[in-house]
Write a protein that holds these residues in place. Structure first.
Motif, PDB file in Angstrom:
ATOM      1  N   THR A  57      33.187   2.789  41.132  1.00 12.26           N
ATOM      2  CA  THR A  57      33.067   2.923  39.795  1.00 12.26           C
ATOM      3  C   THR A  57      32.516   1.956  38.995  1.00 12.26           C
ATOM      4  O   THR A  57      32.480   0.936  38.947  1.00 12.26           O
ATOM      5  CB  THR A  57      34.729   2.686  39.317  1.00 12.26           C
ATOM      6  OG1 THR A  57      35.603   3.673  39.887  1.00 12.26           O
ATOM      7  CG2 THR A  57      34.861   3.161  37.667  1.00 12.26           C
ATOM      8  N   ARG A  65      31.283   0.841  36.259  1.00 16.58           N
ATOM      9  CA  ARG A  65      31.759  -0.265  35.251  1.00 16.58           C
ATOM     10  C   ARG A  65      32.880  -1.108  35.498  1.00 16.58           C
ATOM     11  O   ARG A  65      33.512  -1.693  34.593  1.00 16.58           O
ATOM     12  CB  ARG A  65      31.515   0.286  33.868  1.00 16.58           C
ATOM     13  CG  ARG A  65      30.301   0.869  33.514  1.00 16.58           C
ATOM     14  CD  ARG A  65      30.235   0.966  32.057  1.00 16.58           C
ATOM     15  NE  ARG A  65      28.992   1.804  31.344  1.00 16.58           N
ATOM     16  CZ  ARG A  65      27.824   1.023  31.120  1.00 16.58           C
ATOM     17  NH1 ARG A  65      27.856  -0.248  31.109  1.00 16.58           N
ATOM     18  NH2 ARG A  65      26.804   1.512  30.815  1.00 16.58           N
ATOM     19  N   GLU A 101      33.166  -4.711  34.521  1.00 17.73           N
ATOM     20  CA  GLU A 101      33.231  -4.897  33.041  1.00 17.73           C
ATOM     21  C   GLU A 101      34.711  -4.953  32.586  1.00 17.73           C
ATOM     22  O   GLU A 101      34.807  -5.578  31.577  1.00 17.73           O
ATOM     23  CB  GLU A 101      32.319  -3.814  32.184  1.00 17.73           C
ATOM     24  CG  GLU A 101      31.133  -3.957  32.598  1.00 17.73           C
ATOM     25  CD  GLU A 101      30.245  -2.875  31.870  1.00 17.73           C
ATOM     26  OE1 GLU A 101      30.427  -2.293  30.964  1.00 17.73           O
ATOM     27  OE2 GLU A 101      29.050  -2.704  32.297  1.00 17.73           O
ATOM     28  N   SER A 153      40.323   4.565  37.746  1.00 19.43           N
ATOM     29  CA  SER A 153      39.191   5.279  36.871  1.00 19.43           C
ATOM     30  C   SER A 153      39.911   6.045  35.956  1.00 19.43           C
ATOM     31  O   SER A 153      40.889   6.825  35.872  1.00 19.43           O
ATOM     32  CB  SER A 153      38.338   6.078  37.708  1.00 19.43           C
ATOM     33  OG  SER A 153      38.612   7.274  37.871  1.00 19.43           O
ATOM     34  N   SER A 180      40.891   1.032  26.114  1.00 17.14           N
ATOM     35  CA  SER A 180      39.357   1.707  26.293  1.00 17.14           C
ATOM     36  C   SER A 180      38.354   0.854  26.895  1.00 17.14           C
ATOM     37  O   SER A 180      37.796   1.171  28.073  1.00 17.14           O
ATOM     38  CB  SER A 180      38.922   2.126  25.182  1.00 17.14           C
ATOM     39  OG  SER A 180      38.628   1.286  24.017  1.00 17.14           O
ATOM     40  N   ASP A 181      38.390  -0.524  26.390  1.00 14.96           N
ATOM     41  CA  ASP A 181      37.351  -1.503  27.138  1.00 14.96           C
ATOM     42  C   ASP A 181      37.843  -2.117  28.226  1.00 14.96           C
ATOM     43  O   ASP A 181      37.335  -2.967  29.169  1.00 14.96           O
ATOM     44  CB  ASP A 181      37.023  -2.590  25.927  1.00 14.96           C
ATOM     45  CG  ASP A 181      38.184  -3.348  25.438  1.00 14.96           C
ATOM     46  OD1 ASP A 181      39.331  -2.752  25.079  1.00 14.96           O
ATOM     47  OD2 ASP A 181      37.787  -4.351  25.398  1.00 14.96           O
ATOM     48  N   ALA A 184      37.590   1.944  33.143  1.00  9.61           N
ATOM     49  CA  ALA A 184      36.170   2.364  33.369  1.00  9.61           C
ATOM     50  C   ALA A 184      36.269   3.723  34.412  1.00  9.61           C
ATOM     51  O   ALA A 184      37.292   4.046  34.995  1.00  9.61           O
ATOM     52  CB  ALA A 184      35.556   1.425  34.394  1.00  9.61           C
ATOM     53  N   THR A 230      31.526   7.849  35.497  1.00 12.93           N
ATOM     54  CA  THR A 230      30.467   8.036  34.494  1.00 12.93           C
ATOM     55  C   THR A 230      30.827   7.622  33.186  1.00 12.93           C
ATOM     56  O   THR A 230      32.136   7.585  32.821  1.00 12.93           O
ATOM     57  CB  THR A 230      29.625   9.242  34.594  1.00 12.93           C
ATOM     58  OG1 THR A 230      30.545  10.023  33.852  1.00 12.93           O
ATOM     59  CG2 THR A 230      29.458   9.677  35.960  1.00 12.93           C
ATOM     60  N   ASP A 231      29.779   7.115  32.361  1.00 16.96           N
ATOM     61  CA  ASP A 231      30.172   7.003  31.042  1.00 16.96           C
ATOM     62  C   ASP A 231      30.709   8.016  30.092  1.00 16.96           C
ATOM     63  O   ASP A 231      31.519   7.965  29.429  1.00 16.96           O
ATOM     64  CB  ASP A 231      29.108   6.215  30.305  1.00 16.96           C
ATOM     65  CG  ASP A 231      28.574   4.861  30.636  1.00 16.96           C
ATOM     66  OD1 ASP A 231      29.692   4.093  31.398  1.00 16.96           O
ATOM     67  OD2 ASP A 231      27.425   4.405  30.382  1.00 16.96           O
ATOM     68  N   GLU A 232      30.092   9.023  30.613  1.00 15.97           N
ATOM     69  CA  GLU A 232      30.547  10.420  29.859  1.00 15.97           C
ATOM     70  C   GLU A 232      31.985  10.714  30.220  1.00 15.97           C
ATOM     71  O   GLU A 232      32.627  11.171  29.503  1.00 15.97           O
ATOM     72  CB  GLU A 232      29.419  11.565  30.134  1.00 15.97           C
ATOM     73  CG  GLU A 232      29.886  12.868  29.735  1.00 15.97           C
ATOM     74  CD  GLU A 232      28.998  14.062  30.038  1.00 15.97           C
ATOM     75  OE1 GLU A 232      28.928  14.896  29.311  1.00 15.97           O
ATOM     76  OE2 GLU A 232      28.170  13.827  31.066  1.00 15.97           O
ATOM     77  N   HIS A 274      34.392   8.672  31.225  1.00 17.57           N
ATOM     78  CA  HIS A 274      35.300   7.884  30.768  1.00 17.57           C
ATOM     79  C   HIS A 274      35.621   8.102  29.241  1.00 17.57           C
ATOM     80  O   HIS A 274      36.561   8.441  28.816  1.00 17.57           O
ATOM     81  CB  HIS A 274      34.633   6.430  30.753  1.00 17.57           C
ATOM     82  CG  HIS A 274      35.025   5.288  29.905  1.00 17.57           C
ATOM     83  ND1 HIS A 274      36.372   5.001  30.189  1.00 17.57           N
ATOM     84  CD2 HIS A 274      34.817   4.830  28.790  1.00 17.57           C
ATOM     85  CE1 HIS A 274      36.697   3.854  29.407  1.00 17.57           C
ATOM     86  NE2 HIS A 274      35.704   3.727  28.405  1.00 17.57           N
ATOM     87  N   ARG A 275      34.326   8.496  28.590  1.00 18.17           N
ATOM     88  CA  ARG A 275      34.507   8.757  27.303  1.00 18.17           C
ATOM     89  C   ARG A 275      35.378  10.086  26.897  1.00 18.17           C
ATOM     90  O   ARG A 275      36.323  10.396  26.122  1.00 18.17           O
ATOM     91  CB  ARG A 275      33.223   9.131  26.360  1.00 18.17           C
ATOM     92  CG  ARG A 275      33.269   9.820  25.044  1.00 18.17           C
ATOM     93  CD  ARG A 275      33.997   8.870  23.809  1.00 18.17           C
ATOM     94  NE  ARG A 275      34.026   7.483  23.885  1.00 18.17           N
ATOM     95  CZ  ARG A 275      35.088   6.735  23.590  1.00 18.17           C
ATOM     96  NH1 ARG A 275      36.297   7.476  23.037  1.00 18.17           N
ATOM     97  NH2 ARG A 275      35.280   5.230  23.423  1.00 18.17           N
TER      98      ARG A 275
END
Length: 187
Positions: free
Chosen positions: A22, A24, A27, A119, A142-143, A146, A149-151, A153-154
């Motif tokens: 994963t 991110r 982070e 994830s 949310s933060d 992860a 992908t960023d997409e 995740h969103r």
């Protein structure tokens, strides 16, 4: 009272050499550490593990991911070093969703579930939707999550937000502020 469920912070999702890496993941470690300190004893970690003998559609899943058919004590299923020591109670499940009878009991009939981990687009989503279906108030940090992908995740966060008011997507700063406002207790 709130319970923080930290979903699947395991090597198999953290290590770049893993097929389930994963991107991110790293982070999320800082925000999750802050949350675990604030929640104290009201934290439960989960681990995704392979079943001894996959059944049903899981057989095809593990044909696709044969590397994952390892025993629960295998290195890939360990919590990452940041959480391995002193993680407290850990719930193992052979399913994406971690909303099990054990997690439901830990949350309690009037409790709130706060969710972080990986994830977002699989195990977090599966856990959150099942908990909301059971009538539990859920906050997804949310933060402290992860996705693959960023997409995705969103997208997963957006889908979970559709379950409001049962599910709220929040930030770690909001959760920590709420705890501070409640006198330092995860209420």
């Amino acid at each position: 009272m709130s319970l923080l469920a930290v979903i699947d912070m395991q090597r198999v999702f953290a290590e770049p050499s893993s097929a389930w890496f994963t991107p991110r993941f790293a982070e999320t470690v800082g925000p999750i550490k802050e949350l675990t300190r604030a929640f104290g004893s009201r934290v439960l970690f989960t681990r995704f593990i392979a079943p001894d003998s996959p059944e049903g559609a899981w057989r095809e899943y593990y044909r696709r991911w044969p590397f994952a058919l390892q025993p629960p004590h295998a290195r890939i299923y360990e919590l990452v070093d940041d959480f391995r020591d002193g993680a407290g109670p850990t719930l193992d499940a052979t399913t994406f969703g971690k909303w099990t009878p054990e997690l439901a009991e830990a949350v309690g009939p009037e409790g709130r579930l706060v969710v972080a981990g990986v994830s977002t687009d699989c195990c977090v989503l599966s856990t959150v939707v099942a908990a909301a279906d059971a009538g539990v108030e859920v906050q997804v940090v949310s933060d402290a999550c992860a996705g693959m992908t960023d997409e995705s995740h969103r997208q997963a966060l957006d889908i979970m937000a559709l379950y409001g008011p049962l599910v709220r997507v929040v930030t770690s700063a909001e959760v920590l502020r709420d705890i501070e406002d409640a006198g330092g207790r995860a209420s």
